[in-house]
Design an enzyme around this catalytic site. Structure first.
Site, PDB file in Angstrom:
ATOM      1  N   THR A  50       0.803  -1.593  -0.184  1.00  0.00           N
ATOM      2  CA  THR A  50       0.134  -0.301   0.554  1.00  0.00           C
ATOM      3  C   THR A  50       0.797   1.354   0.290  1.00  0.00           C
ATOM      4  OG1 THR A  50      -1.429   1.547   1.482  1.00  0.00           O
ATOM      5  CG2 THR A  50      -0.107  -0.557   2.630  1.00  0.00           C
ATOM      6  N   ASP A  51       0.410   2.661  -0.244  1.00  0.00           N
ATOM      7  CA  ASP A  51       0.903   3.651  -0.110  1.00  0.00           C
ATOM      8  C   ASP A  51       1.136   4.116   1.651  1.00  0.00           C
ATOM      9  OD1 ASP A  51      -1.497   3.721   0.045  1.00  0.00           O
ATOM     10  OD2 ASP A  51      -2.132   5.761  -1.920  1.00  0.00           O
ATOM     11  N   GLU A  52       0.461   3.390   2.359  1.00  0.00           N
ATOM     12  CA  GLU A  52       0.540   4.348   3.127  1.00  0.00           C
ATOM     13  C   GLU A  52       1.138   3.953   3.923  1.00  0.00           C
ATOM     14  OE1 GLU A  52      -2.991   3.073   5.731  1.00  0.00           O
ATOM     15  OE2 GLU A  52      -4.329   3.897   3.333  1.00  0.00           O
ATOM     16  N   TYR A  72      -1.800  -0.410  10.775  1.00  0.00           N
ATOM     17  CA  TYR A  72      -2.587  -1.182   9.563  1.00  0.00           C
ATOM     18  C   TYR A  72      -1.284  -0.952   8.310  1.00  0.00           C
ATOM     19  CZ  TYR A  72      -3.434  -1.225   4.142  1.00  0.00           C
ATOM     20  OH  TYR A  72      -3.379  -2.033   3.490  1.00  0.00           O
ATOM     21  N   LYS A 117       2.181  -3.212   7.315  1.00  0.00           N
ATOM     22  CA  LYS A 117       2.694  -3.499   5.814  1.00  0.00           C
ATOM     23  C   LYS A 117       3.586  -3.174   5.745  1.00  0.00           C
ATOM     24  CE  LYS A 117      -0.472  -4.615   2.755  1.00  0.00           C
ATOM     25  NZ  LYS A 117      -0.694  -5.938   2.076  1.00  0.00           N
TER      26      LYS A 117
HETATM   27  P1  NAD Z   1      -9.568  -7.410   1.597  1.00  0.00           P
HETATM   28  O1  NAD Z   1      -9.158  -7.563   2.713  1.00  0.00           O
HETATM   29  O2  NAD Z   1     -11.205  -7.108   1.145  1.00  0.00           O
HETATM   30  O3  NAD Z   1      -9.526  -9.022   2.122  1.00  0.00           O
HETATM   31  C1  NAD Z   1      -8.451  -9.794   2.282  1.00  0.00           C
HETATM   32  C2  NAD Z   1      -8.641 -10.780   2.299  1.00  0.00           C
HETATM   33  O4  NAD Z   1      -7.627 -11.742   2.905  1.00  0.00           O
HETATM   34  C3  NAD Z   1     -10.031 -11.640   2.618  1.00  0.00           C
HETATM   35  O5  NAD Z   1     -10.348 -12.493   1.815  1.00  0.00           O
HETATM   36  C4  NAD Z   1      -9.462 -12.476   3.887  1.00  0.00           C
HETATM   37  O6  NAD Z   1     -10.574 -13.750   4.392  1.00  0.00           O
HETATM   38  C5  NAD Z   1      -8.205 -12.888   3.530  1.00  0.00           C
HETATM   39  N1  NAD Z   1      -7.026 -13.070   4.958  1.00  0.00           N
HETATM   40  C6  NAD Z   1      -7.332 -12.537   5.932  1.00  0.00           C
HETATM   41  N2  NAD Z   1      -6.382 -12.787   6.924  1.00  0.00           N
HETATM   42  C7  NAD Z   1      -5.878 -13.787   6.399  1.00  0.00           C
HETATM   43  C8  NAD Z   1      -4.565 -15.520   6.306  1.00  0.00           C
HETATM   44  N3  NAD Z   1      -4.310 -14.652   8.061  1.00  0.00           N
HETATM   45  N4  NAD Z   1      -4.867 -16.032   6.194  1.00  0.00           N
HETATM   46  C9  NAD Z   1      -5.529 -16.476   4.870  1.00  0.00           C
HETATM   47  N5  NAD Z   1      -6.534 -15.311   4.445  1.00  0.00           N
HETATM   48  C10 NAD Z   1      -6.530 -14.226   5.018  1.00  0.00           C
HETATM   49  O7  NAD Z   1      -8.616  -6.567   1.561  1.00  0.00           O
HETATM   50  P2  NAD Z   1      -8.141  -6.020  -0.008  1.00  0.00           P
HETATM   51  O8  NAD Z   1      -9.181  -4.462   0.432  1.00  0.00           O
HETATM   52  O9  NAD Z   1      -8.326  -7.034  -1.030  1.00  0.00           O
HETATM   53  O10 NAD Z   1      -6.827  -5.585   0.166  1.00  0.00           O
HETATM   54  C11 NAD Z   1      -6.043  -7.412  -0.987  1.00  0.00           C
HETATM   55  C12 NAD Z   1      -4.638  -6.287  -0.448  1.00  0.00           C
HETATM   56  O11 NAD Z   1      -3.868  -5.279  -1.205  1.00  0.00           O
HETATM   57  C13 NAD Z   1      -3.471  -6.349   0.983  1.00  0.00           C
HETATM   58  O12 NAD Z   1      -2.488  -6.414   1.468  1.00  0.00           O
HETATM   59  C14 NAD Z   1      -4.094  -4.883   1.118  1.00  0.00           C
HETATM   60  O13 NAD Z   1      -2.815  -4.406   2.061  1.00  0.00           O
HETATM   61  C15 NAD Z   1      -3.762  -4.146  -0.241  1.00  0.00           C
HETATM   62  N6  NAD Z   1      -4.066  -2.931  -0.528  1.00  0.00           N
HETATM   63  C16 NAD Z   1      -5.563  -2.957  -0.813  1.00  0.00           C
HETATM   64  C17 NAD Z   1      -5.555  -1.297  -1.146  1.00  0.00           C
HETATM   65  C18 NAD Z   1      -7.354  -1.042  -1.951  1.00  0.00           C
HETATM   66  O14 NAD Z   1      -7.807  -0.073  -1.754  1.00  0.00           O
HETATM   67  N7  NAD Z   1      -8.271  -2.103  -0.570  1.00  0.00           N
HETATM   68  C19 NAD Z   1      -4.919  -0.894  -1.517  1.00  0.00           C
HETATM   69  C20 NAD Z   1      -3.053  -0.828  -1.800  1.00  0.00           C
HETATM   70  C21 NAD Z   1      -2.808  -2.476  -1.500  1.00  0.00           C
HETATM   71  O1  DAU Z   2      -4.323   4.170   0.911  1.00  0.00           O
HETATM   72  C1  DAU Z   2      -5.173   2.722   0.363  1.00  0.00           C
HETATM   73  C2  DAU Z   2      -4.945   1.926   1.354  1.00  0.00           C
HETATM   74  O2  DAU Z   2      -7.065   2.669   0.971  1.00  0.00           O
HETATM   75  C3  DAU Z   2      -5.448   0.492   1.745  1.00  0.00           C
HETATM   76  O3  DAU Z   2      -4.275   0.298   1.593  1.00  0.00           O
HETATM   77  C4  DAU Z   2      -5.636   0.337   2.328  1.00  0.00           C
HETATM   78  O4  DAU Z   2      -6.254  -1.507   2.976  1.00  0.00           O
HETATM   79  C5  DAU Z   2      -7.446   0.693   1.995  1.00  0.00           C
HETATM   80  O5  DAU Z   2      -8.912   0.214   2.892  1.00  0.00           O
HETATM   81  C6  DAU Z   2      -7.733   2.027   2.033  1.00  0.00           C
HETATM   82  O6  DAU Z   2      -7.249   2.810   3.500  1.00  0.00           O
HETATM   83  P1  DAU Z   2      -8.440   4.243   3.822  1.00  0.00           P
HETATM   84  O7  DAU Z   2      -7.645   4.575   5.288  1.00  0.00           O
HETATM   85  O8  DAU Z   2      -7.597   5.334   2.822  1.00  0.00           O
HETATM   86  O9  DAU Z   2      -9.221   4.183   2.873  1.00  0.00           O
HETATM   87  P2  DAU Z   2     -11.345   3.865   3.937  1.00  0.00           P
HETATM   88  O10 DAU Z   2     -12.069   3.864   2.610  1.00  0.00           O
HETATM   89  O11 DAU Z   2     -11.247   3.161   5.348  1.00  0.00           O
HETATM   90  O12 DAU Z   2     -11.035   5.240   3.989  1.00  0.00           O
HETATM   91  C7  DAU Z   2     -11.079   6.355   2.827  1.00  0.00           C
HETATM   92  C8  DAU Z   2     -11.261   7.751   3.335  1.00  0.00           C
HETATM   93  O13 DAU Z   2     -12.388   8.267   3.914  1.00  0.00           O
HETATM   94  C9  DAU Z   2      -9.824   7.974   4.527  1.00  0.00           C
HETATM   95  O14 DAU Z   2      -9.596   9.464   4.359  1.00  0.00           O
HETATM   96  C10 DAU Z   2     -10.805   8.269   5.651  1.00  0.00           C
HETATM   97  C11 DAU Z   2     -11.921   8.677   5.455  1.00  0.00           C
HETATM   98  N1  DAU Z   2     -13.165   7.573   6.002  1.00  0.00           N
HETATM   99  C12 DAU Z   2     -13.360   6.169   6.044  1.00  0.00           C
HETATM  100  C13 DAU Z   2     -15.040   6.161   6.350  1.00  0.00           C
HETATM  101  C14 DAU Z   2     -14.928   4.365   6.283  1.00  0.00           C
HETATM  102  C15 DAU Z   2     -14.251   8.954   5.768  1.00  0.00           C
HETATM  103  O15 DAU Z   2     -14.140   9.565   5.680  1.00  0.00           O
HETATM  104  N2  DAU Z   2     -15.574   8.370   6.365  1.00  0.00           N
HETATM  105  C16 DAU Z   2     -15.616   6.891   6.294  1.00  0.00           C
HETATM  106  O16 DAU Z   2     -16.630   6.194   6.443  1.00  0.00           O
END
Ligand code: NAD
Ligand code: DAU
Length: 357
Positions: free
Chosen positions: A133-135, A158, A162
């Site tokens: 992630t970019d975080e 989180y 990562k």
């Molecule tokens: P998600 O929470 O939707 O899915 C995570 C999956 O991992 C689920 O299916 C869960 O059951 C599985 N899991 C959790 N713990 C586990 C374990 N111990 N063993 C096996 N499986 C397990 O997450 P996502 O949003 O699809 O993110 C996927 C990856 O991408 C993560 O590594 C996250 O850090 C990264 N990422 C997400 C975003 C985003 O915007 N969602 C952006 C950048 C990077």
């Molecule tokens: O940047 C990549 C990340 O993006 C991933 O690594 C994470 O797995 C993914 O969950 C996501 O993280 P964020 O915290 O940015 O996503 P979220 O959707 O939770 O929130 C997006 C933005 O909106 C953040 O600034 C918090 C804000 N927010 C979120 C929720 C859930 C609100 O203002 N209201 C809300 O109810």
């Protein structure tokens, strides 16, 4: 035959990736999906793929932290590539309870790396791709973008977990010569997104006439990328990325959170005009916007410089935000059964326990 072990393939991005690999990339090999099925994992996400690619797609319920499970699985299926998605992914949850984040994101990545190093023993025709992630880079000021060389500065449990896993992956490359790549991507959105994250939460709450919670002043900036574009980037890195390299992936789409929520209201107004939605009781979608207490340690701004992957691998985002959002809204409207099942599950209980807003 090539065999990809996808971890976390029942989650949001992992399931989109498996669909992409079979349907768009026309991969002819085998995919093994190892997923623990936490609250975020959902077998329904790939029900169609399970049927259509029977024989080349295998689901295994298991924990990446369990070294024996990982080792036996990789050995049994002669895995040649790992695409590592499995993680605890929600920042708010990591603030309420960091333990699972440390376990899965750090220890789980360690167990995958150990199994890969042991089984692959010096092979170079294999690949370990770590999805990150970019975080990990922390928060930007008003200008500038994250580059691959930006120093790590994570702020939430989180992002710290990562960051730690990224360091482990690099250490296995530098120390043992494990053929690895890493991608650090910005915020994804699209189909199968679990409705605890901003975009699906706002879409579903708005349809039900519930408040749309905006943290703090709503002026935090995120860089949004349609999930299929992220999958395309990962596929390219897995196949063509240089060993040991990190690639930043982003949407060229910086937006204030409040504008994202207003954009959702506009997209919904086009798809289901407020006057036809009884749940709104005469209100407009924007009337549901509610400013709530800010997230602790909330990063102010993220933005990605993706010039490296563009230059080296020819990848760039294909969808503009308005198009991606319209597709996303349409998907949620077309899949009420998925929504109903997800909302009636463990997620609902967790929300009840942890959120008062
Ligand atoms: P998600 O929470 O939707 O899915 C995570 C999956 O991992 C689920 O299916 C869960 O059951 C599985 N899991 C959790 N713990 C586990 C374990 N111990 N063993 C096996 N499986 C397990 O997450 P996502 O949003 O699809 O993110 C996927 C990856 O991408 C993560 O590594 C996250 O850090 C990264 N990422 C997400 C975003 C985003 O915007 N969602 C952006 C950048 C990077
Ligand atoms: O940047 C990549 C990340 O993006 C991933 O690594 C994470 O797995 C993914 O969950 C996501 O993280 P964020 O915290 O940015 O996503 P979220 O959707 O939770 O929130 C997006 C933005 O909106 C953040 O600034 C918090 C804000 N927010 C979120 C929720 C859930 C609100 O203002 N209201 C809300 O109810």
């Amino acid at each position: 035959m090539k065999t990809i072990l996808v971890t976390g393939g029942a989650g949001f991005i992992g399931s989109n990736f498996i669909r992409y690999v079979f349907e768009k990339a026309k991969f002819k090999g085998r995919v093994v999906n190892l997923d623990k099925l936490t609250y975020a994992g959902n077998m329904e996400n790939l029900a169609d793929i399970q049927k259509k690619y029977k024989g080349r797609y295998t689901f295994v319920k298991g924990d990446i932290c369990d070294y024996k499970t990982v080792f036996e699985l990789m050995k049994k299926y002669a895995v040649t590539e790992v695409a590592h998605f499995a993680a605890e992914s929600h920042v708010d949850r990591s603030i309420f309870g960091p333990k699972d984040f440390i376990e899965t994101n750090i220890h789980g990545t360690f167990s995958l790396l150990e199994a890969s190093r042991t089984l692959w023993a010096g092979r170079k025709d294999v690949r370990f791709h770590h999805v990150s992630t970019d975080e990990v880079y922390g928060s930007l000021g008003k200008t500038g973008k994250f580059k691959e060389t930006t120093p790590y500065d994570p702020h939430s449990p989180y992002s710290a977990s990562k960051a730690s896993s990224d360091h482990l992956v690099r250490a296995y490359s530098d120390t043992y010569g494990l053929p690895v790549t890493i991608s650090n991507c910005s915020n994804n959105y699209g189909p199968y997104h679990f409705p605890e994250k901003l975009i699906p939460l706002a879409i579903l709450n708005a349809l039900e006439g519930k408040p749309l919670p905006v943290y703090g002043d709503g002026l935090q900036v995120r860089d949004w990328l349609y999930v299929e574009d992220h999958c395309a980037a990962i596929w390219r890195i897995l196949n063509k990325g240089r060993c040991g390299e990190t690639y930043n992936v982003g949407g060229n789409c910086e937006m204030y959170n409040i504008d994202v929520v207003k954009g959702i209201c506009r997209a919904l107004e086009r798809a289901v005009p407020a006057r036809h939605n009884k749940a709104l009781e005469g209100k407009n979608y924007v009337d549901l916007i509610t400013y709530v207490k800010d997230r602790a340690g909330h990063d102010r701004r993220y933005a990605i410089d993706f010039s490296k992957i563009k230059r080296e691998l020819g990848w760039q985002p294909s969808l503009r935000f308005a198009e991606g959002l319209a597709k996303t809204v349409d998907w949620y409207l077309a899949n009420p059964e998925w929504v109903k099942n997800v909302k009636s599950g463990a997620y609902k209980n967790w929300i009840k326990k942890n959120y008062t807003r």
